[in-house]
Design an enzyme around this catalytic site. Structure first.
Site, mmCIF file in Angstrom:
data_model
loop_
_atom_site.group_PDB
_atom_site.id
_atom_site.type_symbol
_atom_site.label_atom_id
_atom_site.label_comp_id
_atom_site.label_asym_id
_atom_site.label_seq_id
_atom_site.Cartn_x
_atom_site.Cartn_y
_atom_site.Cartn_z
ATOM 1 N N LYS A 1 1.060 -1.544 0.222
ATOM 2 C CA LYS A 1 0.034 0.051 -0.259
ATOM 3 C C LYS A 1 1.238 0.630 -0.189
ATOM 4 C CE LYS A 1 -4.309 0.873 0.430
ATOM 5 N NZ LYS A 1 -5.561 -0.303 -0.351
ATOM 6 N N ASP B 1 -7.008 4.325 -5.122
ATOM 7 C CA ASP B 1 -7.526 3.802 -3.627
ATOM 8 C C ASP B 1 -8.042 5.419 -3.108
ATOM 9 O OD1 ASP B 1 -7.085 2.315 -1.313
ATOM 10 O OD2 ASP B 1 -7.358 3.446 -0.087
HETATM 11 N N1 GLU Z 1 -7.032 0.306 -3.376
HETATM 12 C C1 GLU Z 1 -7.934 -1.062 -3.540
HETATM 13 C C2 GLU Z 1 -7.520 -2.248 -2.683
HETATM 14 O O1 GLU Z 1 -7.362 -1.622 -1.903
HETATM 15 C C3 GLU Z 1 -7.348 -1.565 -5.003
HETATM 16 C C4 GLU Z 1 -5.632 -2.490 -5.029
HETATM 17 C C5 GLU Z 1 -5.179 -2.785 -6.321
HETATM 18 O O2 GLU Z 1 -5.992 -2.134 -7.561
HETATM 19 O O3 GLU Z 1 -4.349 -2.347 -6.497
HETATM 20 O O4 GLU Z 1 -7.445 -3.410 -2.852
#
Ligand code: GLU
Length: 447
Positions: free
Chosen positions: A124, A164
């Site tokens: 993240k 996100d």
């Molecule tokens: N932010 C989204 C999640 O927490 C998508 C993450 C992504 O597609 O890599 O799953």
């Protein structure tokens, strides 16, 4: 493994990192029994290794705003675990972003990505940048400055960020443009959530919300009930709530609430197609006000300042905005108003007291890492298409997404069955997600 002793060690090492410690504790408590049936895990110190990120990048992001003032922000990327595949997870731009928040999100991402059954590690990232009120040119300059630092640490086989909170298709476009220039290669797999036409996948914008509603539909059916006519309260009005509202209406349910930092919009007769379309305009305006919906549709939407969606009477409550957005008090109010199911779409959307309150009253409760996994799963499908230089149709992507969500639901049921037949979806998601990662870590040796 003794959860208490691991947690007290972590608290000493990471004082004040509340959200991270909360996320770890929830997982450890639910996997403890299964873990202790595997002495080889204990010997390899799987849990002690799993709770610490592989590495964290923290960097200064300096950019110039429209008034020619120099601005500084802090950017991060937490590469948490790569047992299952290259690091994968979103970027969050929000003023509250800090290391603890991204560590909690990165930790959750490991299990979520594992549940998709795709080759995705957990990560993240983001910045304490506030997009509210920023112009398009400011957003672009910030994204470029952010990528100056990040580009060396990402790549299709290394780490593939996505959107996100505060990062949508527009931001991914600017980030990718900067990445391409700095890396001198058109490597589309280095970022997902791209627009269709230059590497993006159809259905990716809708995927988190669609996937969530596929999961909710199964949960409702599991209880010999149906979606038609169910009143759903969502929170937020961003990309996730938009996708969820679209699918909920398609499945015959009624979305009766959306919200924003300014308050809630109650929509008595259920959200309409025009209102769902307008959510996109509201988000793109960067005003971050849900009141705009009531201004545009005064007959259908009633705005109440400062209130949350959980004060609106509903059958299904789906937090879809931010972590810890539902308190125990909110949970009690929902139950008083007759809520039948609760499914987090936001990561860790409910406070521990709220989850305990639902579980104590036998209200089926599903955790974000299972319910919202359709977003990252479809990112995984985007990477597959990029690698194969192909574009699947919307129907093809949607069918694969639907199957992945069905499989996740089945796994939660399989691992979450308790004595007496009740299903603990939290436990099911954590154990199923953990086992796949633990097995991969065992196979890859002490590293
Ligand atoms: N932010 C989204 C999640 O927490 C998508 C993450 C992504 O597609 O890599 O799953």
């Amino acid at each position: 493994m003794k959860v208490q002793s691991i947690m007290s060690g972590l608290k000493k090492k990471h004082p004040g990192e509340k959200e991270y410690l909360q996320a770890v504790q929830e997982v450890l408590e639910t996997i403890e029994d299964v873990y202790n049936q595997h002495p080889e895990f204990e010997q390899a110190k799987i849990v002690e290794r799993l709770v610490e990120p592989d590495r964290i990048f923290k960097f200064r992001v300096t950019w110039v705003d429209d008034k020619k003032r120099v601005q500084n922000n802090i950017g991060y990327r937490v590469q948490f675990n790569s047992a299952l595949g290259p690091y994968k997870g979103g970027l969050r731009f929000h003023p509250a972003v800090n290391e603890s928040m991204l560590k909690f999100l990165g930790f959750e991402q490991i299990f979520k990505n594992s549940l998709t059954n795709l080759p995705l590690g957990g990560a993240k990232g983001g910045a304490d940048f506030d997009p509210t009120g920023k112009s398009d040119a400011e957003i672009m300059r910030f994204c470029q400055a952010f990528m100056y630092e990040l580009w060396r640490n990402i790549g299709a086989d290394l780490d593939s960020p996505a959107g996100d909170v505060g990062v949508g298709g527009r931001e991914i476009g600017y980030l990718y443009g900067a990445y391409k220039k700095l890396a001198r290669e058109h490597s589309t797999g280095a970022l997902t959530g791209k627009s269709y036409g230059w590497g993006g996948s159809l259905i990716r914008p809708e995927a988190t919300g669609f996937g969530a509603m596929y999961y909710v539909e199964r949960m409702v059916k599991q209880n010999k009930d149906k979606m038609e006519g169910k009143k759903i309260a969502l929170s937020g009005f961003g990309n996730v709530a938009w996708g969820a509202a679209t699918k909920a209406v398609e499945l015959g349910a009624k979305v009766v609430a959306i919200s924003g930092p300014d308050g809630v919009c109650e929509i008595k007769n259920g959200i309409t197609k025009e209102m769902i379309d307008y959510m996109l305009e509201m988000r793109a305006s960067n005003r971050n006000k849900v009141e705009d919906m009531a201004v545009k549709f005064p007959k259908d939407a009633k705005f109440t300042a400062k209130a949350k969606s959980w004060s609106v009477k509903c059958d299904i409550a789906c937090p879809s905005a931010f972590q810890n957005e539902m308190s125990e008090e909110d949970a009690n109010m929902l139950m008083k108003n007759g809520v039948k199911y609760v499914a987090e779409i936001s990561n860790m959307g409910c406070q521990p007291g709220a989850i305990a309150a639902f579980q104590a009253k036998g209200i089926p409760f599903a955790p974000g890492k299972a319910v919202n996994a359709g977003g990252v799963a479809t990112s995984g499908l985007e990477i597959c298409q990029n690698a194969g230089h192909i574009n699947w149709t919307a129907e093809e992507v949607d069918a694969k997404l639907h199957k992945i969500m069905n499989d996740i639901f089945d796994m939660c049921v399989e691992y979450g069955k308790e004595k007496g037949g009740k299903i603990n979806y939290v436990k099911g998601a954590n154990i199923a997600g953990f086992m796949r990662v633990a097995k991969a870590m065992m196979a890859q040796g002490i590293i």
